[in-house]
Motif scaffolding. Structure first.
Motif, PDB file in Angstrom:
ATOM      1  N   VAL A 114      60.869 -11.861 -86.561  1.00 22.19           N
ATOM      2  CA  VAL A 114      61.734 -12.802 -86.375  1.00 22.19           C
ATOM      3  C   VAL A 114      61.622 -13.487 -85.080  1.00 22.19           C
ATOM      4  N   ARG A 115      61.129 -14.283 -84.446  1.00 24.18           N
ATOM      5  CA  ARG A 115      60.986 -14.975 -83.619  1.00 24.18           C
ATOM      6  C   ARG A 115      62.166 -15.454 -82.911  1.00 24.18           C
TER       7      ARG A 115
ATOM      8  N   HIS B 292      57.984 -24.195 -72.904  1.00 21.70           N
ATOM      9  CA  HIS B 292      58.809 -24.162 -73.948  1.00 21.70           C
ATOM     10  C   HIS B 292      58.867 -25.232 -75.346  1.00 21.70           C
ATOM     11  N   TYR B 293      57.829 -25.889 -75.555  1.00 23.73           N
ATOM     12  CA  TYR B 293      57.832 -27.001 -76.953  1.00 23.73           C
ATOM     13  C   TYR B 293      56.483 -26.563 -77.129  1.00 23.73           C
ATOM     14  N   ALA B 294      55.612 -25.720 -76.144  1.00 24.79           N
ATOM     15  CA  ALA B 294      54.062 -25.147 -76.352  1.00 24.79           C
ATOM     16  C   ALA B 294      54.536 -23.672 -77.911  1.00 24.79           C
ATOM     17  N   GLY B 295      55.692 -22.665 -77.118  1.00 29.15           N
ATOM     18  CA  GLY B 295      55.839 -21.630 -77.927  1.00 29.15           C
ATOM     19  C   GLY B 295      56.360 -21.941 -79.053  1.00 29.15           C
ATOM     20  N   LEU B 296      57.681 -22.812 -79.101  1.00 26.00           N
ATOM     21  CA  LEU B 296      58.223 -23.081 -80.103  1.00 26.00           C
ATOM     22  C   LEU B 296      56.920 -23.887 -81.594  1.00 26.00           C
ATOM     23  N   HIS B 297      56.208 -24.513 -81.317  1.00 26.91           N
ATOM     24  CA  HIS B 297      55.616 -25.041 -82.078  1.00 26.91           C
ATOM     25  C   HIS B 297      54.174 -23.889 -82.300  1.00 26.91           C
ATOM     26  N   SER B 298      54.082 -22.875 -81.613  1.00 27.49           N
ATOM     27  CA  SER B 298      53.351 -21.778 -81.814  1.00 27.49           C
ATOM     28  C   SER B 298      54.109 -20.431 -83.198  1.00 27.49           C
ATOM     29  N   ALA B 299      55.260 -20.797 -82.645  1.00 24.48           N
ATOM     30  CA  ALA B 299      56.602 -19.947 -83.728  1.00 24.48           C
ATOM     31  C   ALA B 299      56.791 -21.129 -85.107  1.00 24.48           C
ATOM     32  N   LEU B 300      56.693 -21.656 -85.371  1.00 23.08           N
ATOM     33  CA  LEU B 300      56.863 -22.783 -86.613  1.00 23.08           C
ATOM     34  C   LEU B 300      55.522 -22.654 -87.956  1.00 23.08           C
TER      35      LEU B 300
ATOM     36  N   SER C  74      60.112 -16.403 -89.327  1.00 19.92           N
ATOM     37  CA  SER C  74      61.759 -16.745 -89.313  1.00 19.92           C
ATOM     38  C   SER C  74      61.521 -16.925 -88.254  1.00 19.92           C
ATOM     39  N   VAL C  75      62.376 -17.691 -87.881  1.00 21.22           N
ATOM     40  CA  VAL C  75      62.343 -18.268 -86.058  1.00 21.22           C
ATOM     41  C   VAL C  75      63.576 -18.756 -85.975  1.00 21.22           C
ATOM     42  N   VAL C  76      64.303 -18.522 -84.785  1.00 19.83           N
ATOM     43  CA  VAL C  76      65.808 -18.446 -84.244  1.00 19.83           C
ATOM     44  C   VAL C  76      65.724 -19.523 -83.373  1.00 19.83           C
ATOM     45  N   VAL C  77      66.528 -20.556 -82.964  1.00 22.86           N
ATOM     46  CA  VAL C  77      66.121 -21.429 -82.001  1.00 22.86           C
ATOM     47  C   VAL C  77      67.481 -21.724 -81.185  1.00 22.86           C
ATOM     48  N   HIS C  78      67.085 -21.321 -79.657  1.00 20.70           N
ATOM     49  CA  HIS C  78      68.238 -21.585 -78.820  1.00 20.70           C
ATOM     50  C   HIS C  78      68.433 -23.616 -79.272  1.00 20.70           C
ATOM     51  N   ASP C  79      69.473 -24.243 -78.959  1.00 21.63           N
ATOM     52  CA  ASP C  79      69.488 -25.382 -79.016  1.00 21.63           C
ATOM     53  C   ASP C  79      71.369 -26.221 -78.282  1.00 21.63           C
ATOM     54  N   CYS C  80      70.627 -26.629 -77.346  1.00 21.51           N
ATOM     55  CA  CYS C  80      71.766 -27.098 -76.190  1.00 21.51           C
ATOM     56  C   CYS C  80      72.690 -28.404 -76.748  1.00 21.51           C
ATOM     57  N   GLY C  81      72.112 -28.647 -78.241  1.00 21.60           N
ATOM     58  CA  GLY C  81      72.918 -29.508 -78.596  1.00 21.60           C
ATOM     59  C   GLY C  81      72.632 -31.454 -78.834  1.00 21.60           C
TER      60      GLY C  81
END
Length: 201
Positions: free
Chosen positions: A57-58, A90-98, A103-110
């Protein structure tokens, strides 16, 4: 939409069923709330792999990326100078995780609705779903959380966060899911602390 907050009327406080939140393996969960509300703490404490398929789980948290860069960059270099590089990483890492299909859990500031739209689009394209766990924490408690971690945001930025998160909470209370989300759960500090595990199965 599931509301697990304390009703505040003297009745028993809301609790997390079985101390867990469970989602289908391969789905994406966004954990959103004010800076200092406890998002990173919740993710680090409750998210553990592997999922039911035996895959990791990423956890994708921009603060982890910032911390790595701060350890690598000389202390004399102001963060503002390399902030754009941190965001790109950060966004490169998120793209790689997707792309991994994990399964992915993402921290989001809203405040960045376009990020949630991107996550929702990507999940749909891969035949998966996007979910949200929204921490509803009073601003004064969130500010205390920022002080405790020794890292805060400007008054201007915090006001933006308050507006964005307030809008998300109001929509959730009205039964309106955030755009692209298949489910949402509202948590306060007490129910978040009662949450032992976020699992994917």
């Amino acid at each position: 939409m599931t509301d697990l907050r304390d009703a505040g009327d003297g009745s028993a406080p809301a609790t997390v069923p079985a101390g867990e939140l469970r989602y289908p393996a391969g789905d994406v969960l966004v954990v959103s709330g004010l800076p200092g509300s406890g998002k990173s703490t919740l993710i680090k404490r409750a998210v553990a792999g592997p999922d039911q398929r035996g895959r990791r789980v990423r956890r994708v948290d921009s603060q982890d990326v910032r911390d790595r860069w701060q350890r690598a960059v000389p202390a004399a270099v102001p963060y503002a100078l390399y902030r754009p590089l941190v965001r790109i990483a950060h966004y490169a890492g998120l793209h790689s995780a997707l792309r991994s299909g994990d399964s992915v859990v993402v921290h989001d500031c809203g405040t960045l609705a376009w990020v949630r739209r991107w996550l929702a689009y990507d999940a749909r394209r891969r035949g998966r779903s996007l979910h949200m766990a929204l921490l509803d924490v009073p601003p004064e408690i969130a500010l205390e959380g920022q002080t405790a971690r020794g890292r805060g945001v400007s008054q201007y930025a915090f006001a933006r966060h308050r507006r964005a998160v307030g809008s998300l909470v109001a929509d959730a209370e009205g039964g309106r899911l955030p755009d692209g989300c298949a489910s949402a759960v509202l948590l306060d500090r007490r129910s978040a602390r009662a949450l032992r595990r976020i699992g994917f199965e």
